[in-house]
Design a protein around this motif. Structure first.
Motif, PDB file in Angstrom:
ATOM      1  N   ARG A 216       8.952  23.960  15.704  1.00  0.00           N
ATOM      2  CA  ARG A 216       7.999  24.222  16.060  1.00  0.00           C
ATOM      3  C   ARG A 216       6.761  24.985  14.158  1.00  0.00           C
ATOM      4  O   ARG A 216       7.873  25.169  13.934  1.00  0.00           O
ATOM      5  N   VAL A 217       5.691  24.098  13.633  1.00  0.00           N
ATOM      6  CA  VAL A 217       5.217  24.927  12.708  1.00  0.00           C
ATOM      7  C   VAL A 217       5.005  26.100  12.494  1.00  0.00           C
ATOM      8  O   VAL A 217       3.457  26.261  13.448  1.00  0.00           O
ATOM      9  N   ARG A 218       5.208  27.446  12.089  1.00  0.00           N
ATOM     10  CA  ARG A 218       4.391  28.454  12.148  1.00  0.00           C
ATOM     11  C   ARG A 218       3.589  28.020  11.043  1.00  0.00           C
ATOM     12  O   ARG A 218       2.264  29.089  11.466  1.00  0.00           O
ATOM     13  N   TRP A 219       2.995  28.261  10.192  1.00  0.00           N
ATOM     14  CA  TRP A 219       2.218  28.103   8.836  1.00  0.00           C
ATOM     15  C   TRP A 219       1.954  27.126   8.032  1.00  0.00           C
ATOM     16  O   TRP A 219       3.008  26.450   8.077  1.00  0.00           O
ATOM     17  N   ARG A 220       1.010  26.840   7.515  1.00  0.00           N
ATOM     18  CA  ARG A 220       1.189  25.503   5.938  1.00  0.00           C
ATOM     19  C   ARG A 220       0.195  27.000   5.274  1.00  0.00           C
ATOM     20  O   ARG A 220      -0.773  27.557   5.394  1.00  0.00           O
ATOM     21  N   ALA A 221       0.831  26.357   3.710  1.00  0.00           N
ATOM     22  CA  ALA A 221       0.093  26.447   2.762  1.00  0.00           C
ATOM     23  C   ALA A 221       0.073  25.676   1.639  1.00  0.00           C
ATOM     24  O   ALA A 221       1.038  25.080   1.220  1.00  0.00           O
ATOM     25  N   SER A 222      -0.653  25.563   0.928  1.00  0.00           N
ATOM     26  CA  SER A 222      -1.380  24.163   0.443  1.00  0.00           C
ATOM     27  C   SER A 222      -0.964  24.544  -1.173  1.00  0.00           C
ATOM     28  O   SER A 222      -0.866  26.117  -1.256  1.00  0.00           O
ATOM     29  N   THR A 223      -0.061  23.690  -2.034  1.00  0.00           N
ATOM     30  CA  THR A 223       0.126  23.962  -3.249  1.00  0.00           C
ATOM     31  C   THR A 223      -0.289  23.694  -3.920  1.00  0.00           C
ATOM     32  O   THR A 223      -0.539  23.240  -5.741  1.00  0.00           O
ATOM     33  N   GLY A 224      -0.796  22.538  -4.031  1.00  0.00           N
ATOM     34  CA  GLY A 224      -1.967  21.281  -4.739  1.00  0.00           C
ATOM     35  C   GLY A 224      -1.621  20.734  -5.641  1.00  0.00           C
ATOM     36  O   GLY A 224      -2.203  20.161  -6.613  1.00  0.00           O
ATOM     37  N   TRP A 225      -0.301  20.200  -5.589  1.00  0.00           N
ATOM     38  CA  TRP A 225       0.205  18.652  -5.949  1.00  0.00           C
ATOM     39  C   TRP A 225       1.236  18.589  -4.511  1.00  0.00           C
ATOM     40  O   TRP A 225       1.812  19.300  -3.791  1.00  0.00           O
ATOM     41  N   ALA A 226       1.758  17.097  -4.727  1.00  0.00           N
ATOM     42  CA  ALA A 226       2.402  16.691  -4.284  1.00  0.00           C
ATOM     43  C   ALA A 226       4.479  16.423  -4.904  1.00  0.00           C
ATOM     44  O   ALA A 226       5.223  16.525  -3.912  1.00  0.00           O
ATOM     45  N   SER A 227       4.402  16.112  -6.115  1.00  0.00           N
ATOM     46  CA  SER A 227       6.166  15.700  -6.559  1.00  0.00           C
ATOM     47  C   SER A 227       6.198  17.403  -6.908  1.00  0.00           C
ATOM     48  O   SER A 227       5.858  18.204  -7.610  1.00  0.00           O
ATOM     49  N   VAL A 228       6.976  18.098  -5.767  1.00  0.00           N
ATOM     50  CA  VAL A 228       7.327  19.543  -5.950  1.00  0.00           C
ATOM     51  C   VAL A 228       8.837  19.392  -6.709  1.00  0.00           C
ATOM     52  O   VAL A 228       9.646  18.869  -5.780  1.00  0.00           O
ATOM     53  N   TYR A 229       8.291  20.039  -7.697  1.00  0.00           N
ATOM     54  CA  TYR A 229       9.530  21.059  -7.799  1.00  0.00           C
ATOM     55  C   TYR A 229       9.678  21.955  -8.552  1.00  0.00           C
ATOM     56  O   TYR A 229       8.622  22.215  -9.359  1.00  0.00           O
ATOM     57  N   PRO A 230      10.503  23.336  -8.056  1.00  0.00           N
ATOM     58  CA  PRO A 230      11.766  23.220  -7.817  1.00  0.00           C
ATOM     59  C   PRO A 230      11.465  24.163  -6.523  1.00  0.00           C
ATOM     60  O   PRO A 230      10.607  23.534  -5.678  1.00  0.00           O
ATOM     61  N   ALA A 231      12.258  23.823  -5.696  1.00  0.00           N
ATOM     62  CA  ALA A 231      12.438  24.985  -4.725  1.00  0.00           C
ATOM     63  C   ALA A 231      11.977  26.181  -4.340  1.00  0.00           C
ATOM     64  O   ALA A 231      11.907  26.755  -5.164  1.00  0.00           O
ATOM     65  N   PRO A 232      10.701  26.518  -3.289  1.00  0.00           N
ATOM     66  CA  PRO A 232      10.510  27.721  -2.661  1.00  0.00           C
ATOM     67  C   PRO A 232      12.045  28.953  -3.036  1.00  0.00           C
ATOM     68  O   PRO A 232      13.003  28.554  -2.751  1.00  0.00           O
ATOM     69  N   VAL A 233      11.674  30.351  -3.467  1.00  0.00           N
ATOM     70  CA  VAL A 233      12.117  31.288  -3.603  1.00  0.00           C
ATOM     71  C   VAL A 233      11.789  32.700  -2.545  1.00  0.00           C
ATOM     72  O   VAL A 233      11.033  32.647  -2.833  1.00  0.00           O
TER      73      VAL A 233
ATOM     74  N   GLY B  52      11.227  40.234  -0.314  1.00  0.00           N
ATOM     75  CA  GLY B  52      10.855  39.674   1.686  1.00  0.00           C
ATOM     76  C   GLY B  52       9.333  38.961   1.616  1.00  0.00           C
ATOM     77  O   GLY B  52       8.496  39.195   2.726  1.00  0.00           O
ATOM     78  N   LEU B  53       8.879  38.034   0.363  1.00  0.00           N
ATOM     79  CA  LEU B  53       8.241  37.126   0.400  1.00  0.00           C
ATOM     80  C   LEU B  53       8.219  35.899  -0.052  1.00  0.00           C
ATOM     81  O   LEU B  53      10.076  35.736  -0.268  1.00  0.00           O
ATOM     82  N   VAL B  54       8.168  34.944   0.297  1.00  0.00           N
ATOM     83  CA  VAL B  54       8.525  33.508   0.046  1.00  0.00           C
ATOM     84  C   VAL B  54       7.432  32.859  -0.994  1.00  0.00           C
ATOM     85  O   VAL B  54       6.449  33.160  -1.501  1.00  0.00           O
ATOM     86  N   HIS B  55       8.085  32.867  -2.359  1.00  0.00           N
ATOM     87  CA  HIS B  55       7.377  32.383  -4.021  1.00  0.00           C
ATOM     88  C   HIS B  55       7.366  30.700  -4.038  1.00  0.00           C
ATOM     89  O   HIS B  55       8.292  30.200  -4.015  1.00  0.00           O
ATOM     90  N   ALA B  56       6.188  29.736  -4.224  1.00  0.00           N
ATOM     91  CA  ALA B  56       6.609  28.812  -4.113  1.00  0.00           C
ATOM     92  C   ALA B  56       5.910  28.161  -5.528  1.00  0.00           C
ATOM     93  O   ALA B  56       4.903  29.620  -5.510  1.00  0.00           O
ATOM     94  N   PRO B  57       6.720  27.693  -6.068  1.00  0.00           N
ATOM     95  CA  PRO B  57       5.647  26.537  -7.348  1.00  0.00           C
ATOM     96  C   PRO B  57       3.820  26.173  -6.729  1.00  0.00           C
ATOM     97  O   PRO B  57       4.199  25.544  -5.801  1.00  0.00           O
ATOM     98  N   THR B  58       3.715  26.305  -7.793  1.00  0.00           N
ATOM     99  CA  THR B  58       1.650  25.415  -7.044  1.00  0.00           C
ATOM    100  C   THR B  58       1.267  24.401  -8.039  1.00  0.00           C
ATOM    101  O   THR B  58       1.919  24.300  -9.573  1.00  0.00           O
ATOM    102  N   ASP B  59       0.256  24.001  -8.737  1.00  0.00           N
ATOM    103  CA  ASP B  59      -0.377  22.981  -9.573  1.00  0.00           C
ATOM    104  C   ASP B  59      -0.464  23.455 -10.652  1.00  0.00           C
ATOM    105  O   ASP B  59      -0.511  23.403 -11.645  1.00  0.00           O
ATOM    106  N   ASN B  60      -0.949  25.200 -11.208  1.00  0.00           N
ATOM    107  CA  ASN B  60      -0.575  26.227 -12.131  1.00  0.00           C
ATOM    108  C   ASN B  60       0.045  27.162 -11.905  1.00  0.00           C
ATOM    109  O   ASN B  60      -0.676  27.840 -12.849  1.00  0.00           O
TER     110      ASN B  60
END
Length: 445
Positions: free
Chosen positions: A370-387, A391-399
């Motif tokens: 079940r999907v809890r939430w979605r957050a836009s990262t702004g780009w599709a070719s995603v690398y690297p994995a989230p960290v 106590g937070l989730v850190h994820a790359p975005t387009d900038n």
């Protein structure tokens, strides 16, 4: 930002107050983690180039004796993690044009590639070295000299042929039953409970005939067991958890084997869309090569597989029962089986699965998807994995990098690094980001 260090690079490890960074041209850097000042640099040269690209699964192997084990153009090298000096170097006993793997396991460096000592051309072998580079044992894969007559009913791999841009080696074109077979290692060796697990494929030209999982004795290199799996063009690196070996093969099939005996505990084959099956070639050899070479992720009794058909699938580890699936994004065209993009592996923590889907980071319940939430990262070719850190989730975005609340996906902070994050790791109190212009360090929120 706490500090920024100019120059290109990708941070890959932080330990004991030091930050280790990949250079663009294969050089290796060590920085002070608190201020980014350079401590040492290991340049790429004739004998030590391609350090960045020659690590198993893109990671340096830190040995217990304080060295970094890596592969150079023709050697195995141990680099002192504190000072950057090369502790020892040993010439690899296999063809440097091969694509070997290195793993540190129970005091041994495991490597594989074309065997120079074999009298039979095209013979591969697994090699084990002790921590100071001394040879421990050598396991020769089945020789490729004696051609055996067997039906040409294997799986042809169009990916390798297409990537050669028309310059196809003669043996890749020759698929007759009298062509000598080649036995090659695939994936990275993995050690557990006194055994080293690796995968082996058998091909004739561009036709893949058989694939095996092999368990070798860590002390002697003698085979303990050898289990056949369906013909696999790109079997994954095995994953060993609680006495079970998990790996993937063609058509996104997942295999679970008993690590002590090689007995197949279960094998799961997902239902694929008809458009993901390519038509048979004119010579009758099927191009049914939907594959994933990504290793499964196993956590909390669930196995997660991110595959090249743009799906994330979850299975129970005890019997292979499918639990749920999520489309992460890939074309439904027939060519999607060849070279579709593969997102990073899912990250699992506290019963929540974090995975990229299209241009979003998605948080899922591990038990039912079940999907809890979605957050836009702004780009599709995603690398690297989230960290996950602080106590937070850190994820790359387009900038840059965004930090999210893991409960509801609320954005807490966004760090602008002037472009896409090329690397992302966390220390005890700091987030390290590889941006387009250098390394950036930011305090965790």
């Amino acid at each position: 930002m706490r500090w920024s260090a100019p120059g290109f690079g990708v941070p890959f490890a932080v330990r004991e107050g030091r930050l280790y960074v990949d250079g663009v041209y294969g050089d290796l850097h060590c920085l002070r983690a608190d201020n980014g000042k350079s401590l040492w640099q290991r340049p790429s040269d004739e004998k030590n180039r391609n350090v960045r690209g020659d690590r198993p699964s893109g990671e340096v192997v830190f040995a217990p004796d304080g060295t970094i084990l890596a592969r150079s153009a023709g050697d195995l090298v141990a680099i002192d993690a504190a000072g950057g000096e090369i502790r020892w170097r040993v010439e690899r006993p296999c063809d440097v044009n091969a694509h070997p793997r290195v793993a540190y396991a129970t005091g041994l460096v495991i490597d594989n590639g074309l065997d120079r000592e074999s009298r039979v051309a095209g013979t591969y072998a697994d090699f084990a070295h002790r921590p100071h580079g001394d040879a421990a044992w050598r396991h020769v894969l089945a020789p490729a000299a004696a051609a055996r007559t067997r039906p040409t009913n294997g799986v042809r791999d169009p990916v390798r042929i297409e990537r050669r841009f028309g310059s196809v080696a003669e043996d890749w074109n020759d698929t007759s039953p009298t062509t000598p077979e080649r036995h090659e290692s695939r994936g990275n060796p993995v050690a557990s409970a006194g055994l080293v697990f690796t995968t082996e494929i058998v091909r004739r030209g561009a036709v893949y005939l058989e694939a095996f999982v092999v368990a070798l004795d860590t002390d002697t290199g003698e085979p303990r067991w050898r289990c056949p799996i369906p013909p696999a063009v790109h079997p994954s690196t095995p994953v060993v958890v609680d006495g079970t070996v998990y790996l993937t093969g063609d058509n996104f099939r997942v295999h679970a084997l008993d690590s002590a005996t090689g007995r197949v505990r279960w094998s799961a084959l997902p239902e694929l869309a008809p458009t993901l099956r390519l038509p048979a070639a004119e010579d009758g050899i099927p191009y049914d090569v939907n594959h994933t070479d990504a290793s499964p992720v196993v956590s909390g009794g669930i196995l997660y597989l991110a595959s090249h058909d743009g799906m994330l699938r979850a299975y129970r580890t005890n019997d292979g029962t499918p639990l749920w699936s999520l489309r992460t994004g890939a074309s439904d065209e027939p060519t999607s089986a060849v070279g579709t993009r593969a997102h990073p592996l899912p990250v699992v923590d506290g019963g929540i699965v974090y995975v990229y889907a299209e241009e979003d980071l998605v948080a899922l319940e591990s038990q039912d998807g079940r999907v809890r939430w979605r957050a836009s990262t702004g780009w599709a070719s995603v690398y690297p994995a989230p960290v996950l850190a602080g106590g937070l989730v850190h994820a790359p975005t387009d900038n840059g990098v965004m930090s999210l609340d893991p409960v509801d996906g609320r954005r807490v902070r966004h760090l602008d690094v002037g472009g896409r994050a090329r690397g992302l790791i966390a220390g005890p109190e700091t987030l390290y980001i590889g941006g387009p212009d250098g390394i950036h360090a930011a305090d965790l929120p």
